[in-house]
Structure formats: structure tokens, C-alpha cells
Design an enzyme around this catalytic site. Sequence first.
Site, PDB file in Angstrom:
ATOM      1  N   ARG A  86       0.942  -1.332  -0.052  1.00  0.00           N
ATOM      2  CA  ARG A  86       0.058   0.035  -0.075  1.00  0.00           C
ATOM      3  C   ARG A  86       1.023   1.263  -0.025  1.00  0.00           C
ATOM      4  O   ARG A  86       0.522   2.158  -0.623  1.00  0.00           O
ATOM      5  CB  ARG A  86      -0.760   0.079   1.100  1.00  0.00           C
TER       6      ARG A  86
ATOM      7  N   PHE B 277       7.730  11.551  -3.180  1.00  0.00           N
ATOM      8  CA  PHE B 277       7.133  12.778  -2.112  1.00  0.00           C
ATOM      9  C   PHE B 277       8.157  13.367  -1.457  1.00  0.00           C
ATOM     10  O   PHE B 277       8.260  12.480  -0.500  1.00  0.00           O
ATOM     11  CB  PHE B 277       5.737  12.903  -1.890  1.00  0.00           C
TER      12      PHE B 277
ATOM     13  N   THR C 241      10.339  15.468   4.034  1.00  0.00           N
ATOM     14  CA  THR C 241      11.233  15.125   5.198  1.00  0.00           C
ATOM     15  C   THR C 241      12.668  15.221   4.793  1.00  0.00           C
ATOM     16  O   THR C 241      13.159  14.783   3.869  1.00  0.00           O
ATOM     17  CB  THR C 241      10.910  13.652   5.707  1.00  0.00           C
TER      18      THR C 241
ATOM     19  N   TRP D  35      13.862   9.308   4.353  1.00  0.00           N
ATOM     20  CA  TRP D  35      12.671   8.568   4.358  1.00  0.00           C
ATOM     21  C   TRP D  35      11.753   8.747   3.434  1.00  0.00           C
ATOM     22  O   TRP D  35      10.706   9.021   3.830  1.00  0.00           O
ATOM     23  CB  TRP D  35      12.101   8.658   5.855  1.00  0.00           C
TER      24      TRP D  35
ATOM     25  N   SER E  85       9.171   7.418   0.745  1.00  0.00           N
ATOM     26  CA  SER E  85       8.851   6.165   0.269  1.00  0.00           C
ATOM     27  C   SER E  85       9.107   6.499  -1.674  1.00  0.00           C
ATOM     28  O   SER E  85       8.534   7.248  -1.991  1.00  0.00           O
ATOM     29  CB  SER E  85       7.370   6.104   0.362  1.00  0.00           C
TER      30      SER E  85
ATOM     31  N   ARG F 163      -6.688 -24.094  15.477  1.00  0.00           N
ATOM     32  CA  ARG F 163      -5.670 -24.557  16.460  1.00  0.00           C
ATOM     33  C   ARG F 163      -6.466 -25.124  17.567  1.00  0.00           C
ATOM     34  O   ARG F 163      -7.531 -24.619  18.151  1.00  0.00           O
ATOM     35  CB  ARG F 163      -5.101 -23.077  16.847  1.00  0.00           C
TER      36      ARG F 163
ATOM     37  N   ALA G  43       2.830 -18.528  19.543  1.00  0.00           N
ATOM     38  CA  ALA G  43       4.310 -18.406  19.060  1.00  0.00           C
ATOM     39  C   ALA G  43       4.119 -18.422  17.399  1.00  0.00           C
ATOM     40  O   ALA G  43       4.973 -17.772  16.817  1.00  0.00           O
ATOM     41  CB  ALA G  43       5.080 -19.919  19.421  1.00  0.00           C
TER      42      ALA G  43
ATOM     43  N   GLU H 198       3.219  10.753   7.719  1.00  0.00           N
ATOM     44  CA  GLU H 198       2.329  11.500   7.076  1.00  0.00           C
ATOM     45  C   GLU H 198       1.568  12.349   8.390  1.00  0.00           C
ATOM     46  O   GLU H 198       0.420  12.441   8.382  1.00  0.00           O
ATOM     47  CB  GLU H 198       1.344  10.828   6.375  1.00  0.00           C
ATOM     48  N   GLY H 199       2.284  12.469   9.381  1.00  0.00           N
ATOM     49  CA  GLY H 199       1.820  13.161  10.790  1.00  0.00           C
ATOM     50  C   GLY H 199       1.921  11.956  11.833  1.00  0.00           C
ATOM     51  O   GLY H 199       1.081  11.061  11.494  1.00  0.00           O
TER      52      GLY H 199
HETATM   53  C1  LIG Z   1       9.098   3.994   5.988  1.00  0.00           C
HETATM   54  C2  LIG Z   1       8.573   5.846   5.977  1.00  0.00           C
HETATM   55  C3  LIG Z   1       8.358   6.095   4.764  1.00  0.00           C
HETATM   56  C4  LIG Z   1       8.142   7.563   4.859  1.00  0.00           C
HETATM   57  N1  LIG Z   1       7.844   8.242   3.747  1.00  0.00           N
HETATM   58  C5  LIG Z   1       7.810   9.545   3.468  1.00  0.00           C
HETATM   59  C6  LIG Z   1       7.619  10.228   2.259  1.00  0.00           C
HETATM   60  O1  LIG Z   1       7.065   9.454   1.285  1.00  0.00           O
HETATM   61  N2  LIG Z   1       7.859  11.578   2.100  1.00  0.00           N
HETATM   62  C7  LIG Z   1       8.078  12.328   3.386  1.00  0.00           C
HETATM   63  O2  LIG Z   1       8.465  13.450   2.954  1.00  0.00           O
HETATM   64  N3  LIG Z   1       8.546  11.589   4.378  1.00  0.00           N
HETATM   65  C8  LIG Z   1       8.064  10.478   4.615  1.00  0.00           C
HETATM   66  N4  LIG Z   1       8.616   9.835   5.751  1.00  0.00           N
HETATM   67  C9  LIG Z   1       8.911  10.819   6.985  1.00  0.00           C
HETATM   68  C10 LIG Z   1       7.685  10.941   7.817  1.00  0.00           C
HETATM   69  O3  LIG Z   1       6.757  11.643   7.341  1.00  0.00           O
HETATM   70  C11 LIG Z   1       8.363  11.573   9.177  1.00  0.00           C
HETATM   71  O4  LIG Z   1       9.064  10.628   9.783  1.00  0.00           O
HETATM   72  C12 LIG Z   1       7.099  11.952  10.111  1.00  0.00           C
HETATM   73  O5  LIG Z   1       6.787  13.225   9.543  1.00  0.00           O
HETATM   74  C13 LIG Z   1       8.115  12.317  11.445  1.00  0.00           C
HETATM   75  O6  LIG Z   1       9.092  13.075  11.367  1.00  0.00           O
HETATM   76  P1  LIG Z   1      10.481  12.590  11.995  1.00  0.00           P
HETATM   77  O7  LIG Z   1      10.573  11.068  11.831  1.00  0.00           O
HETATM   78  O8  LIG Z   1      11.645  13.676  11.740  1.00  0.00           O
HETATM   79  O9  LIG Z   1      10.137  12.512  13.819  1.00  0.00           O
HETATM   80  P2  LIG Z   1      10.244  14.051  14.595  1.00  0.00           P
HETATM   81  O10 LIG Z   1       9.491  15.214  13.880  1.00  0.00           O
HETATM   82  O11 LIG Z   1      11.957  14.299  14.845  1.00  0.00           O
HETATM   83  O12 LIG Z   1       9.633  13.614  15.741  1.00  0.00           O
HETATM   84  C14 LIG Z   1      10.019  12.683  16.967  1.00  0.00           C
HETATM   85  C15 LIG Z   1       9.237  12.691  18.135  1.00  0.00           C
HETATM   86  O13 LIG Z   1       8.787  13.842  18.686  1.00  0.00           O
HETATM   87  C16 LIG Z   1       7.597  14.100  18.803  1.00  0.00           C
HETATM   88  N5  LIG Z   1       7.300  15.496  18.278  1.00  0.00           N
HETATM   89  C17 LIG Z   1       7.630  16.393  17.126  1.00  0.00           C
HETATM   90  N6  LIG Z   1       7.038  17.823  17.414  1.00  0.00           N
HETATM   91  C18 LIG Z   1       6.304  17.412  18.392  1.00  0.00           C
HETATM   92  C19 LIG Z   1       5.382  18.570  18.776  1.00  0.00           C
HETATM   93  N7  LIG Z   1       5.430  19.777  18.156  1.00  0.00           N
HETATM   94  N8  LIG Z   1       4.579  18.172  20.106  1.00  0.00           N
HETATM   95  C20 LIG Z   1       4.529  17.011  20.444  1.00  0.00           C
HETATM   96  N9  LIG Z   1       5.449  16.055  19.693  1.00  0.00           N
HETATM   97  C21 LIG Z   1       6.383  16.206  18.789  1.00  0.00           C
HETATM   98  C22 LIG Z   1       7.033  13.314  17.191  1.00  0.00           C
HETATM   99  O14 LIG Z   1       5.484  13.110  17.291  1.00  0.00           O
HETATM  100  C23 LIG Z   1       7.758  12.060  17.547  1.00  0.00           C
HETATM  101  O15 LIG Z   1       7.129  11.129  18.527  1.00  0.00           O
HETATM  102  C24 LIG Z   1       8.473   8.464   5.837  1.00  0.00           C
HETATM  103  C25 LIG Z   1       8.949   7.927   6.949  1.00  0.00           C
HETATM  104  C26 LIG Z   1       9.046   6.316   7.139  1.00  0.00           C
HETATM  105  C27 LIG Z   1       9.638   5.949   8.497  1.00  0.00           C
END
Ligand SMILES: Cc1cc2nc3c(=O)[nH]c(=O)nc-3n(C[C@H](O)[C@H](O)[C@H](O)COP(=O)(O)OP(=O)(O)OC[C@H]3O[C@@H](n4cnc5c(N)ncnc54)[C@H](O)[C@@H]3O)c2cc1C
Length: 407
Positions: A97, A136, A139, A169, A171, A279, A361, A384-385
Site C-alpha cells: 500500500r 514525494f 522530510t 525517509w 517512500s 488450533r 508462537a 504523514e503526521g
Molecule cells: C517508512 C517511512 C516512509 C516515509 N515516507 C515519506 C515520504 O514519502 N515523504 C516524506 O516527505 N516523508 C516520509 N516519511 C517521513 C515521515 O513523514 C516523518 O518520519 C514524520 O513526519 C515524523 O518526522 P520525524 O521522523 O523526523 O520525527 P520527529 O519530527 O523528529 O519527531 C520525533 C518525536 O517527537 C514528536 N514531536 C515532534 N514535534 C512535536 C510537537 N510539536 N509536539 C509533540 N510531539 C512532537 C513526534 O511525534 C515523535 O514522537 C517516511 C517515514 C518512514 C519511516
Amino acid sequence: MQQEHIAAEKLATMNFDVSDEQKIVLSVVDEACKKIRPIEDKCYLEHRFNDMVLPIFKEAHLLGLPISRDYGDGQGADSLTYALALERVGREGTGVRTFFSGHTSLGQLTLQKWGNEEQKERYLPKTTRGEMIMAFGLTEPTAGSDPASLKTSFEEKGSDFYLNGSKAWISNGSIADLIIVFAYPKGKSEGMSAFLIERNSEGFSAEAIKNKLGLPTSDTGLLYFTNCKVPRENCLGPVGKGLSIAYSALMSGRLSVAAGCVGVAQDCLDEAVKYSKERIQHKKKIGKHQLVQREIAKISVELEAARLLTYRAAIAKTESDNDPKNAELRNKADWMIAQAKYYAANASFDAADRAVQVFGANGFSFENRPARHLVDTRVCRIYEGTDQILEQKMAVKLLGSEYEAYS
Ligand SMILES: Cc1cc2nc3c(=O)[nH]c(=O)nc-3n(C[C@H](O)[C@H](O)[C@H](O)COP(=O)(O)OP(=O)(O)OC[C@H]3O[C@@H](n4cnc5c(N)ncnc54)[C@H](O)[C@@H]3O)c2cc1C
């Protein structure tokens, strides 16, 4: 805008009956999914990228399902039809997906919404026919939940732009032929713009991220831009409107995640019910043990709640798409999509956890899909948030913007 108000207003008109047209689309999706399953099983166990997703869904003409019929293999499906299709795809796994979320929801739909006619003619037919894969890139290594802090920059020289920076990161990132990339003017932290970058652009390179917790069959890439040359005609949407473009893309992306998660939860339920009837422990099928029944009941309730939120959000998205200048409809869809994504992501993770428990298991082995769903669907609470960002977004909608936790 009160939740009760929305619910009451929609009760009389909400209709989730599957139309004949939707049934045809779903039977084509189902056929393609049946073909992908044994290949996905094999790739998962061998921990390698599933390179058959593209040809199988291409042959089924499903690579541009919600894109206008004006462009190549676009099928013109509305948001609910597309969500139903992604729900079915989600049953095959979050990796399969996620390919669609990157290619279609975040890529093609964003290009269709913000691109000029020349850009759409140039790229959409190829992407709907599977001749070009989209991604897209928002990040970055130091900008995730706060995309406004991104560092990738662009500079105008003559008739071209030159981009410098990196994206993390992403996709489909290392397999994509066309990527929507966001950057600020050099030396500035406002005026973000979006660009369409072709894979063979001078100064562009990409690599696949290894050692991920899940999604071994799906590509997640790191992108590098070193004086990456982008022709002026590849600027997407108005210069300086990058953040608006990114946020509108996330609406489609989040809806696709929610729909996929409904499929994951459905698959977990199906697997748990089947296994409970096979099972035997303590001389009984485990489905006759009431504590096992509780796991099944809980998955089913979470699943249906997630499904209703997702369908409701998809209908709101269609209403908003049909009246794009209406800010009230857009805000309503945005909120409903946030609720659906948040709820469905958690419901699918919970469903996978419960299905693993029912399998005991055997649930601890990637030979069985509940284990794969457990690690794969975890990302839906991050990308995506994150859960936290969506919790704040939903609360602030009710409290008022003066309660924004951050700006
Ligand atoms: C497998 C995978 C595919 C992805 N695909 C895409 C893609 O196609 N395109 C793209 O652009 N990105 C993509 N991403 C990135 C993804 O959107 C980000 O990982 C995501 O937005 C979170 O950002 P971060 O990982 O930098 O975490 P951070 O922003 O560093 O956050 C770390 C922690 O702090 C918390 N936090 C941060 N700010 C706040 C706040 N203001 N208040 C409370 N808590 C907070 C977060 O909730 C999290 O728990 C992908 C990520 C993964 C793992």
C-alpha cells in the site's frame, strides 16, 4: 465546528453502499492483489524489494486510479472508490500500500492539483501507465514533524534552478523517476517552493535505506541534491506556495494511510478467526476459549470504527475536491482525514498485536502475516503526521487556534 454537528448533519445522507461501478474496480483490484500475495510472501521472507508490484498493478491499469481519464491510464475514481481500493491493497501489507501512497496519493494527485496543463500532459500519462514512478520528498534528516524547518535550498540561475540539500525517509525514493521536492530560496527560511525532479537530473542521486524495522518489500530512500539542475518549467505550483502544496498533499496521503490500515485490520481479523477455528488447545478449538473470543471481538470493533471514520473522511474529501475554493469543506475534510488516519493507524497496530496473540508462537514468525502487519503497520503512526502531531491538530481544531502548541 463541533463534531456532534457534523455527525448529525451527515447521518441522513451517509451512504456506504458499494455501487456497481465500485464493484467492478474492486474486482480488478482483488485480482491484482491475489496475484501479488504469493510474491509478496516470498519477498518478505527473503527480505527484499518486491519488484512485481509495479508490473502487476500496471497490467491491471490501477496505477492512476484517482487520476482524471484525460491522462493516460487515469481511471477518474473518486476518493471513496480509491479508499476502498487501498483498503483491499492494505490487506496484502503496508509495504504494497505504501507504494501507492507515494506514487499516487502524494505524487500524482499533488501534480494533478497543482501542476499546469503542460506539466500534467508531460508527466501524468507516463505515471498512470507505470512508465514513471513518483515520490514525494518533504522530510529531511533534521526536518520531520516541522517541515517548515527544512534546509534544502534553491537558487535561480538563468533559466534554471539549482537545488542543494537532502531528503530522508522518502517512500519509493530510490526507485522513483519523478519526485516532488520542497526547498527554500537560498539563505531564506520562507518562500518554500515545490519542484518536479526527474531521476536523471544532473546533481541528483538516491539510495535505499537499509535496516528498517519493517516494510522490507517496499522502497524507502535517501535523496541528495548537489547543484541539482531543474529547468524553470519544473517548478510546481506558484513560487513560494510550497507549504500549502505540501499540506494539501498530506490530506490525500493521510487518507491513503487510513484506508490501508483498515485493510490491515481486516486481514488481522480474518487471520485470527481462521486460526482460532484450526488450533486446538485444552481439547478445544481455541476459538471456543472466551478470552480468545475477546481478542476477535476487540479487533472487529476497532476495525469497523476505523472503517466508518475512513469512509466518512473519503466522502468529505470528494465533497471538498468538487468545490476546491470552499475553505469550510476543505477544513472539514482535513479534520476528518486526520481523525481517520490517527484512529485507523492505531486500530491496525492494535489488531496486529491481538492477531499475533491469537497465533501464539506462530504469531511470532514472519511466515504468518500478523507478525508482518505488526512491524509494518507501526510506521503508520509515524509517517504523514505522527500520532502526537495529529492529536494536537485535532484538539486545536476544537479549542481554537490560540491553543496552537507550536507555530
Ligand atoms: C517508512 C517511512 C516512509 C516515509 N515516507 C515519506 C515520504 O514519502 N515523504 C516524506 O516527505 N516523508 C516520509 N516519511 C517521513 C515521515 O513523514 C516523518 O518520519 C514524520 O513526519 C515524523 O518526522 P520525524 O521522523 O523526523 O520525527 P520527529 O519530527 O523528529 O519527531 C520525533 C518525536 O517527537 C514528536 N514531536 C515532534 N514535534 C512535536 C510537537 N510539536 N509536539 C509533540 N510531539 C512532537 C513526534 O511525534 C515523535 O514522537 C517516511 C517515514 C518512514 C519511516
